[in-house]
Design an enzyme around this catalytic site. Structure first.
Site, short mmCIF file in Angstrom:
data_model
loop_
_atom_site.label_atom_id
_atom_site.label_comp_id
_atom_site.label_asym_id
_atom_site.label_seq_id
_atom_site.Cartn_x
_atom_site.Cartn_y
_atom_site.Cartn_z
N MET A 1 0.84 -1.20 0.00
CA MET A 1 0.00 0.00 0.00
C MET A 1 0.88 1.25 0.00
O MET A 1 2.08 1.18 0.23
CB MET A 1 -0.92 0.01 1.22
CG MET A 1 -1.85 -1.18 1.28
SD MET A 1 -3.16 -1.09 0.07
CE MET A 1 -4.33 -0.07 0.95
N CYS A 2 0.23 2.35 -0.20
CA CYS A 2 0.96 3.61 -0.34
C CYS A 2 0.36 4.62 0.62
O CYS A 2 -0.55 4.32 1.38
CB CYS A 2 0.83 4.11 -1.77
SG CYS A 2 1.23 2.85 -3.00
#
Lengths: 255, 255
Positions: free
Chosen positions: A1-2
Site C-alpha cells: 500500500m501507499c
C-alpha cells in the site's frame, strides 16, 4: 500500500512542513520506499517531481524539503509497490490534460479485476492499476461532458458515481486536482484538517519538528491538508467516512 | 527567441556538462531568462522540470547541474518570451501521452497565423504557439495512424510532412521525443555532434569548464547532442540545413 498527501489552499502556500513529515514515512518511520512523487500547481502550470528512490534519501525530495514552492493545490504520494514494478513510469502522481487543464492523480490501494474498455484517448504508460483508473476517470469525464468543462456540482456528481463504481474493485483512496479544486475519495483511510485563523503551533508525529503557523500566515489564509494518516500529534484531524468523496475549495471542504 | 538542447544516446548518459553550458545562456552569457525546462526519459517514464526563473539562478536548475540524472533521451529549453506570458504553463518542454508513451516537445521560433482546427483530444493549457503546435502534431499523428504506433519510417515521413507545413507559418526549430528516438527539425539554427570512441576532451564555450569524455565513457557508448548554437569551442559541430528533420537513434542520426 501507499500513502497520500494533498493540500488545498486559498492562497499559494508551501508544503515544506507537511512534506517533511510525510517523506519521513518514505523509508524511515514507515515502509513506503519504492518511490515517491509530488505535483504542485502554479496557476494552470504544474511542477511534477517523481522518483523511484526512497523519499528519505532522494536528492530531489531533499530539494522539496529545502525550497518552499508555493501552490494552492498539491498532491503527493509515497509508494510501496503492490502492482507494477519499481519504475519511474509507475510513480504517482500521474499528470494528464483534459479540457485544456492539467489533472493530477494519486491513488492508495489495490484494484482487482479492473479492466475497463479504453477508447484510446488516454492510455496508461506504466502498468499500475492506479494509472489505468486515472485514464478511465478522464475518459469517462470526457465521454459524459464532451469538450467543455462542466460546472463543479455536475463534475462532482459524476466523479462520485465513477469513484463508487471503481471502488467496488478494491481499495480506492485517491486525490485528484485540476489546479482549481482538490477531490479526495476514501475507501479505507483518509484524514483532513483545516488550518485557519487563529493559527497555532503544530508538531509532526514523524520528525522532531514543530512550527508556529501564526508566524507564517495572515489572518485570511486557509489551508486544508489531507493525508492517509494524521501528520501531527497536537491537532484534531477529521476522518473521512468509507466511500466519502470530499471536494476541497479555497482551503475548506465544500459543504 | 529561445534555445534548444537535446541528447540522444545508446546508453543512459548524464547531461550535466552540456546543461551547465546551456543553462549559462539562461541569464548570463545570453538573454534567455524567462524560464527554462528539461525532460529526461528513464525507460517509459519522464522526469520533467520546468521553471519560470532564469536557469542561471533557479535552485532546480542547480540541482540538475549537481545531480547526474542518466537518460537516453533528453530535451531542454531556455526561454525568452515572445508569445505567451512568463508563466509555468508556458515553459517548455511540454509533455503529453500518445499511444501509451509520453512525448516531449520543445520549440524555438515564432509561428504567425497558425490556428489549426483542434478536435479536442489535445488542447493547450498555456497560450504559446509552441504548445498549440505540439498538440496539433500529436492530434494529426493520431488522426493518421489511429490507436497504434506506426513503424519509425512511416512516423518520420508523416512528421516531415507536418513540420514542413507548420514551418510555413514562421520559424519552427523543434525537438520531439517519445523516449525511444529524438526528432529534431531545423528552420533557422540547429547543430549536432556525435561523440563516440575514441572520446576526447571538450571545452564549454559559455563556462570555464572542460571534460575528458574518455574518462567517463566505455568504448561502445555513443551520444548525440543537438543544440541551437554549438556548446564547445574545440569540437566540430554539424549544422542542420534549413527545413531538415533528422531522427536520432542510439546516439546517431538515422542515415
Amino acid at each position: 500500500m501507499c500513502q497520500l498527501l494533498g493540500m488545498n489552499c486559498n492562497v499559494p502556500t508551501d508544503i515544506v512542513f507537511s512534506f517533511t513529515g510525510f517523506a519521513t514515512r518514505g523509508g524511515r518511520t514507515d515502509e513506503h520506499k519504492d518511490g515517491w512523487g509530488i505535483a504542485f500547481f502554479e496557476g494552470a502550470g504544474v511542477r511534477h517531481f517523481v522518483d523511484y528512490e526512497a523519499a528519505i534519501s532522494s536528492p530531489i525530495a531533499d530539494l522539496i524539503r529545502r525550497v518552499p514552492i508555493k501552490s494552492k493545490n498539491v498532491v503527493a504520494h509515497i509508494r510501496k509497490a503492490t502492482q507494477g514494478r519499481i519504475a519511474l513510469e509507475n510513480c504517482h502522481p500521474f499528470v494528464r490534460e483534459l479540457w485544456g487543464r492539467y489533472w493530477v492523480f494519486a491513488h492508495n490501494g489495490d484494484l482487482k479485476d479492473f479492466a475497463p474498455t479504453m477508447d484510446g484517448c488516454y492510455r496508461p504508460v506504466g502498468n499500475t492499476d492506479s494509472e489505468l483508473a486515472f485514464c478511465y476517470l478522464l475518459q469517462e469525464l470526457r465521454r459524459r461532458f464532451g469538450d467543455q468543462a462542466p460546472p463543479l456540482a455536475a463534475l462532482t456528481a459524476k466523479l462520485r458515481e465513477l469513484t463508487t463504481a471503481i471502488a467496488a474493485h478494491g481499495t480506492f483512496n485517491l486525490m485528484l486536482s485540476d489546479g482549481s479544486v482538490l477531490f479526495a475519495h476514501c475507501s479505507t483511510a483518509l484524514y483532513y484538517i483545516v488550518r485557519q485563523h487563529p493559527f497555532r503551533q503544530a508538531r509532526l508525529s514523524d520528525e522532531d519538528l514543530q512550527v508556529d503557523f501564526a508566524q507564517l500566515t495572515t489572518p485570511t489564509d486557509r489551508v486544508a491538508v489531507i493525508v492517509t494518516a494524521p501528520l501531527t500529534t497536537d491537532e484534531q484531524w477529521s476522518q473521512f467516512a468509507s466511500g466519502e468523496l470530499i471536494v476541497f475549495v479555497d482551503g475548506a471542504p465544500l459543504g
